[in-house]
Scaffold this motif. Structure first.
Motif, PDB file in Angstrom:
ATOM      1  N   GLU B  64      25.262  38.235  31.043  1.00  0.00           N
ATOM      2  CA  GLU B  64      25.896  37.457  29.994  1.00  0.00           C
ATOM      3  C   GLU B  64      27.099  36.712  30.557  1.00  0.00           C
ATOM      4  O   GLU B  64      27.875  37.263  31.338  1.00  0.00           O
ATOM      5  CB  GLU B  64      26.345  38.387  28.871  1.00  0.00           C
ATOM      6  N   ASP B  65      27.206  35.471  30.184  1.00  0.00           N
ATOM      7  CA  ASP B  65      28.294  34.634  30.690  1.00  0.00           C
ATOM      8  C   ASP B  65      29.472  34.728  29.731  1.00  0.00           C
ATOM      9  O   ASP B  65      29.535  34.026  28.731  1.00  0.00           O
ATOM     10  CB  ASP B  65      27.791  33.192  30.823  1.00  0.00           C
ATOM     11  N   LEU B  66      30.399  35.617  30.039  1.00  0.00           N
ATOM     12  CA  LEU B  66      31.521  35.855  29.129  1.00  0.00           C
ATOM     13  C   LEU B  66      32.607  34.818  29.340  1.00  0.00           C
ATOM     14  O   LEU B  66      32.919  34.457  30.472  1.00  0.00           O
ATOM     15  CB  LEU B  66      32.117  37.230  29.399  1.00  0.00           C
ATOM     16  N   TYR B 143      46.701  39.390  36.333  1.00  0.00           N
ATOM     17  CA  TYR B 143      46.217  39.652  37.691  1.00  0.00           C
ATOM     18  C   TYR B 143      45.698  38.386  38.369  1.00  0.00           C
ATOM     19  O   TYR B 143      46.073  38.104  39.512  1.00  0.00           O
ATOM     20  CB  TYR B 143      45.128  40.727  37.677  1.00  0.00           C
ATOM     21  N   PRO B 144      44.853  37.600  37.708  1.00  0.00           N
ATOM     22  CA  PRO B 144      44.418  36.354  38.339  1.00  0.00           C
ATOM     23  C   PRO B 144      45.599  35.436  38.666  1.00  0.00           C
ATOM     24  O   PRO B 144      45.602  34.782  39.712  1.00  0.00           O
ATOM     25  CB  PRO B 144      43.513  35.715  37.290  1.00  0.00           C
ATOM     26  N   LEU B 145      46.593  35.419  37.790  1.00  0.00           N
ATOM     27  CA  LEU B 145      47.748  34.551  38.035  1.00  0.00           C
ATOM     28  C   LEU B 145      48.438  34.963  39.333  1.00  0.00           C
ATOM     29  O   LEU B 145      48.711  34.125  40.205  1.00  0.00           O
ATOM     30  CB  LEU B 145      48.714  34.648  36.863  1.00  0.00           C
ATOM     31  N   LEU B 146      48.690  36.258  39.479  1.00  0.00           N
ATOM     32  CA  LEU B 146      49.334  36.728  40.704  1.00  0.00           C
ATOM     33  C   LEU B 146      48.466  36.415  41.914  1.00  0.00           C
ATOM     34  O   LEU B 146      48.953  35.965  42.959  1.00  0.00           O
ATOM     35  CB  LEU B 146      49.578  38.231  40.622  1.00  0.00           C
ATOM     36  N   GLY B 147      47.160  36.626  41.755  1.00  0.00           N
ATOM     37  CA  GLY B 147      46.252  36.363  42.863  1.00  0.00           C
ATOM     38  C   GLY B 147      46.273  34.917  43.272  1.00  0.00           C
ATOM     39  O   GLY B 147      46.308  34.580  44.459  1.00  0.00           O
ATOM     40  N   SER B 148      46.283  34.015  42.284  1.00  0.00           N
ATOM     41  CA  SER B 148      46.231  32.599  42.640  1.00  0.00           C
ATOM     42  C   SER B 148      47.564  32.131  43.220  1.00  0.00           C
ATOM     43  O   SER B 148      47.591  31.278  44.094  1.00  0.00           O
ATOM     44  CB  SER B 148      45.835  31.773  41.429  1.00  0.00           C
ATOM     45  N   LEU B 149      48.665  32.730  42.749  1.00  0.00           N
ATOM     46  CA  LEU B 149      49.961  32.373  43.353  1.00  0.00           C
ATOM     47  C   LEU B 149      49.971  32.750  44.825  1.00  0.00           C
ATOM     48  O   LEU B 149      50.398  31.985  45.688  1.00  0.00           O
ATOM     49  CB  LEU B 149      51.090  33.104  42.640  1.00  0.00           C
ATOM     50  N   THR B 240      39.144  37.864  38.475  1.00  0.00           N
ATOM     51  CA  THR B 240      39.027  39.046  37.622  1.00  0.00           C
ATOM     52  C   THR B 240      38.302  38.740  36.313  1.00  0.00           C
ATOM     53  O   THR B 240      37.480  39.519  35.856  1.00  0.00           O
ATOM     54  CB  THR B 240      40.428  39.594  37.292  1.00  0.00           C
ATOM     55  N   GLU B 241      38.589  37.584  35.726  1.00  0.00           N
ATOM     56  CA  GLU B 241      38.059  37.294  34.391  1.00  0.00           C
ATOM     57  C   GLU B 241      36.715  36.580  34.431  1.00  0.00           C
ATOM     58  O   GLU B 241      36.222  36.151  33.404  1.00  0.00           O
ATOM     59  CB  GLU B 241      39.050  36.429  33.614  1.00  0.00           C
ATOM     60  N   MET B 245      27.238  33.817  36.603  1.00  0.00           N
ATOM     61  CA  MET B 245      27.092  32.837  37.674  1.00  0.00           C
ATOM     62  C   MET B 245      28.432  32.230  38.094  1.00  0.00           C
ATOM     63  O   MET B 245      28.574  31.735  39.197  1.00  0.00           O
ATOM     64  CB  MET B 245      26.133  31.708  37.261  1.00  0.00           C
ATOM     65  N   LYS B 246      29.408  32.265  37.198  1.00  0.00           N
ATOM     66  CA  LYS B 246      30.718  31.732  37.583  1.00  0.00           C
ATOM     67  C   LYS B 246      31.327  32.604  38.653  1.00  0.00           C
ATOM     68  O   LYS B 246      31.902  32.126  39.628  1.00  0.00           O
ATOM     69  CB  LYS B 246      31.640  31.663  36.371  1.00  0.00           C
ATOM     70  N   PHE B 247      31.170  33.913  38.481  1.00  0.00           N
ATOM     71  CA  PHE B 247      31.620  34.826  39.524  1.00  0.00           C
ATOM     72  C   PHE B 247      30.830  34.588  40.809  1.00  0.00           C
ATOM     73  O   PHE B 247      31.389  34.517  41.905  1.00  0.00           O
ATOM     74  CB  PHE B 247      31.448  36.271  39.054  1.00  0.00           C
ATOM     75  N   ALA B 248      29.516  34.411  40.639  1.00  0.00           N
ATOM     76  CA  ALA B 248      28.672  34.177  41.811  1.00  0.00           C
ATOM     77  C   ALA B 248      29.114  32.917  42.544  1.00  0.00           C
ATOM     78  O   ALA B 248      29.018  32.840  43.775  1.00  0.00           O
ATOM     79  CB  ALA B 248      27.209  34.058  41.392  1.00  0.00           C
ATOM     80  N   GLY B 249      29.609  31.931  41.782  1.00  0.00           N
ATOM     81  CA  GLY B 249      30.104  30.709  42.418  1.00  0.00           C
ATOM     82  C   GLY B 249      31.235  31.016  43.386  1.00  0.00           C
ATOM     83  O   GLY B 249      31.218  30.558  44.534  1.00  0.00           O
ATOM     84  N   PHE B 250      32.210  31.798  42.934  1.00  0.00           N
ATOM     85  CA  PHE B 250      33.322  32.158  43.826  1.00  0.00           C
ATOM     86  C   PHE B 250      32.829  32.970  45.015  1.00  0.00           C
ATOM     87  O   PHE B 250      33.274  32.800  46.146  1.00  0.00           O
ATOM     88  CB  PHE B 250      34.368  32.968  43.061  1.00  0.00           C
ATOM     89  N   PHE B 251      31.909  33.857  44.706  1.00  0.00           N
ATOM     90  CA  PHE B 251      31.383  34.733  45.744  1.00  0.00           C
ATOM     91  C   PHE B 251      30.708  33.902  46.825  1.00  0.00           C
ATOM     92  O   PHE B 251      30.948  34.069  48.025  1.00  0.00           O
ATOM     93  CB  PHE B 251      30.383  35.673  45.074  1.00  0.00           C
ATOM     94  N   MET B 252      29.874  32.944  46.370  1.00  0.00           N
ATOM     95  CA  MET B 252      29.144  32.107  47.303  1.00  0.00           C
ATOM     96  C   MET B 252      30.119  31.217  48.057  1.00  0.00           C
ATOM     97  O   MET B 252      29.949  30.969  49.258  1.00  0.00           O
ATOM     98  CB  MET B 252      28.144  31.260  46.536  1.00  0.00           C
TER      99      MET B 252
END
Lengths: 369, 396
Positions: B64-66, B143-149, B240-241, B245-252
């Motif tokens: 499911e694409d949340l 968490y994503p904010l800290l990660g992207s900073l 994190t969020e 497939m959106k996650f898979a995009g980053f993974f790829m």
């Protein structure tokens, strides 16, 4: 806060109870300025099972298995502490054979507990591999427990007054084999980590707790010894025949995370030393002292503490003369040591906070009870 | 032949091979790390887990694409696409092999040879940080904010040593086209030692190569520089969020970036598709020898297998290896595939290093990471560049 950078707003971050490196269900509310920690607050109780209250409603023997569920990676130590407390309360002498076996199993448990700590701590700092190595070695120890008493994790290995089970055939050889394999493995971990500049850089000078601060917070165990205080209950007030064995108390100097790491590794080596001495001279004789079928201690109270892998584990038992304790109070090392988290974490970075939580070596089952 | 048709065919081939490589790179990573960690790794889905990547892809497709509430919808959807697009686009200029002739059509094993190829790759990889920063920002989560900073600071810092180390071989090759950089490394000293840029005079670029690889680790967010997605600190960092497939995009994107930087290292420092010693002195036989040896090892494991599930798999691997060994003995086949073999072998070894390091090292802390970049890598790269420039001016 006046010292925030460019009047930036603080960020309140909620770490846990579902977070990969809070070792279970610890919840830490962290106040951040950028990546710098300016304050923490621990929220505990997510694993509260009312162990102490359960103790008031069970007989002395019935309560013994429950204490294994507190510090579940060092359940044998928990059991030893409880048994010693009740034995002192009813004045039972434990036969020497049982004492020697208790020492062997407890020290094996110390190694197992430190191995879990090392693996998870390394994982927190970002090294993925040591976890699998330490768990491989821990397996050998758990196999011994399984053969001895049938359980691997919550063993309930000891009984009030001694032991229930006689040693199985080949126990001594297996224990010796574990001792022989574990020492080179500890050197291997050291090769992987101690000489690694990233590892040293991540741990040196992080989460410093001086001897004075340790005493103020009541911190015990490897954390206290890493600060340079030579305090080990096995030496200071020997129990279960520890005075017969020859071993050193490793101490650190700076009281930082790196010293705690070194102290714990050295403790594993010392445990091997104790086990080797103990296993070579297990005396013959009975394994159970003279314990009545129904334990009805006289009215009174008792406090017995032992050196558990994580620090001083104490049991305070009040008896009202009935078959059930009036009150069982546990002094868990993790809970007391965790208090020092805020002191150590202030001014550190988020990455340090994770390393500091790891270095306290908490088990939430014991913190929350 | 029609230029567009040719380009389309080449594009389809590169895309197909690349996607398969990325899928199996993930399998290889899991296998190698597993063996470092005394585990077996994927083993259940297909022989030796060979179908695992396909199963994973299917799973991610069907998940499911949340979309969490409170996200900046447009940027949230855009970020993974940006990441994957930017990481794939640099493959365009990477030369995989020399000119070949198929059915009377002569072409290069490269999609396009920009005369500013190196700068193009640098420009694209600088843009890649946007994917991560936007993901962290749009997620509306801490968490994503800290990660992207973290990643913004990290990628910008490491871009500099990366650029400086790339500049050094450029000075020696005197061109910006990746194809010509490879061709400039094509002779041999004393008939044996390859004139790759790591060994090439006037100044062998060993330092530049090492610094490039370190910076490449940081650019691709790999251990020991994986702070943006430091699992034990920031849960999953900037993604994190994300799910499905959106996650898979980053993974790829991460794996595509790894592939790109390793290809770049091969092209810039290790002589691209060129063999390490001249073909007439026996390097044409190397692929056959290697595959034959692999076949023998597999056969031995097949005869004395440790697990019942390996009843036939090792024998099949052995046969395939022997078949490849035989194929490489056919001159027509070898002429076509040898360059690809060497390119693949060099890139593969570099990728293996990436995986190996992941199984070995702990993670840097944020301030240590910055200090390392600015007070060590940057000066070293700068001094190396100046020394190279000086020596090229004197001897070149």
């Amino acid at each position: 806060m006046a010292d925030t950078f460019l009047d930036s707003t603080e960020l309140v971050l909620n770490m846990g109870p579902q977070h990969p490196s809070t070792h279970g269900v610890l919840r830490v509310i962290v106040k951040l300025d950028g990546e710098r920690v300016i304050g923490t607050e621990c929220v505990i109780g997510y694993l509260h099972r009312g162990v102490e209250k359960i103790g008031e409603n069970r007989t002395y023997q019935q309560f013994a298995p429950y204490v294994d569920r507190m510090d579940y990676v060092a359940s044998v130590s928990n059991g030893l502490g409880y048994c010693l407390a009740v034995e002192k309360l009813i004045g039972v002498e434990v036969p020497p054979r049982a004492q020697a076996v208790r020492v062997i199993l407890t020290e094996l448990n110390r190694i197992a507990s430190h191995l879990v700590w090392l693996g998870t701590h390394a994982l927190d700092v970002g090294a993925l591999t040591p976890l699998f190595y330490t768990f491989r070695e821990r397996e050998d120890i758990l196999n011994i427990y399984e053969k001895y008493c049938g359980a691997r994790l919550t063993t309930h290995a000891f009984r009030i007054g001694g032991l229930q089970y006689e040693l199985y055939e080949g126990f001594e050889d297996e224990v010796r084999a574990v001792c022989d394999t574990i020492l080179p493995k500890i050197d291997e971990y050291e090769q992987l980590l101690t000489g690694n500049r990233i590892w040293v850089g991540r741990l040196k000078g992080v989460g410093i707790l001086t001897a004075e601060e340790c005493k103020q917070y009541g911190v015990t165990g490897p954390m206290l010894r890493a600060a340079g205080v030579k305090w080990d209950l096995r030496k200071a007030q020997p129990y279960s025949g520890y005075e017969q064995y020859d071993f050193e108390i490793p101490v650190g100097q700076n009281g930082d995370t790196f010293d705690r790491y070194i102290v714990r590794l050295e403790e594993m080596r010392q445990s091997v030393r104790i086990i080797r001495q103990a296993v070579d001279r297990i005396p013959d004789g009975p394994i159970m002292g003279k314990v009545p079928k129904v334990i009805k201690p006289p009215v009174g109270e008792v406090y017995v503490s032992i050196e558990a892998p994580k620090g001083e584990l104490g049991y305070y038992i009040v008896s009202d003369g009935s078959t059930q304790p009036y009150r069982v109070r546990v002094r868990p090392p993790s809970f007391v040591n965790l208090q020092a988290l805020d002191k150590m974490a202030r001014g550190a970075l988020v990455a340090d906070l994770v390393a500091i939580i790891g270095t306290i070596d908490i088990v939430l089952g014991e913190v929350d009870r | 032949m029609n230029f567009f048709l040719l380009s389309a065919i080449k594009m389809a081939m590169v895309m197909g091979v690349l996607m398969l490589t990325l899928l199996y790179l993930q399998w290889a990573e899991r296998k190698v790390v597993a063996h470092i960690q005394v585990r077996l790794g994927p083993y259940r889905v297909g022989p030796h887990g060979l179908l695992q990547p396909i199963a994973d892809t299917l799973k991610l497709l069907l998940k499911e694409d949340l979309t969490p509430p409170g996200v900046n919808k447009g940027l949230y959807v855009f970020a993974p696409f940006l990441a994957i697009t930017l990481s794939l686009i640099s493959i365009v200029v990477i030369p995989f092999g020399p000119a070949i002739e198929v059915a009377g059509v002569q072409t290069w094993m490269q999609l396009t040879d920009l005369n500013v190829g190196v700068v193009f790759v640098l420009a694209i990889s600088s843009l890649a940080v946007y994917g991560i920063v936007l993901a962290g920002w749009a997620s509306n989560s801490k968490y994503p904010l800290l990660g992207s900073l973290r990643s913004a600071a990290q990628m910008i810092s490491y871009e500099l040593p990366l650029g400086l180390t790339i500049a050094a071989p450029l000075l020696m090759a005197n061109t910006l086209s990746l194809r010509e950089i490879v061709l400039s490394q094509s002779h041999y000293y004393w008939g044996w030692i390859p004139a790759w840029n790591v060994l090439h005079g006037p100044l062998p670029q060993v330092i530049a190569f090492v610094v490039f690889m370190i910076a490449a680790f940081a650019e691709t967010n790999r251990i020991p520089f994986d702070l943006p997605e430091a699992e034990t600190e920031l849960v999953a960092g900037f993604h994190t969020e994300y799910s499905s497939m959106k996650f898979a995009g980053f993974f790829m994107a991460e794996y595509a970036n790894m592939f790109t930087v390793c290809s770049m290292a091969t092209v810039l420092f290790l002589g691209g598709w060129l063999p390490p010693w001249p073909a007439e002195k026996g390097s044409v036989f190397f692929p056959s020898v290697m595959f034959a040896a692999a076949g023998l090892i597999a056969l031995r494991h097949g005869l004395y297998r440790a697990r019942p599930r390996d009843r036939r798999s090792f024998q099949v691997i052995a046969m395939v290896s022997f078949g490849l060994a035989a194929l490489f003995l056919i001159p027509a086949f070898a002429q076509f595939f040898s360059p690809l073999f060497w390119f693949g072998l060099k890139t593969g070894l570099l990728l293996f290093t990436f995986i190996w390091v992941r199984g070995t090292l702990p993670r840097f802390r944020y301030d240590q990471l910055m200090r390392f970049a600015w007070s060590f890598l940057f000066p070293v790269a700068a001094v190396n560049l100046m020394a190279t420039a000086l020596l090229v001016a004197i001897f070149g």
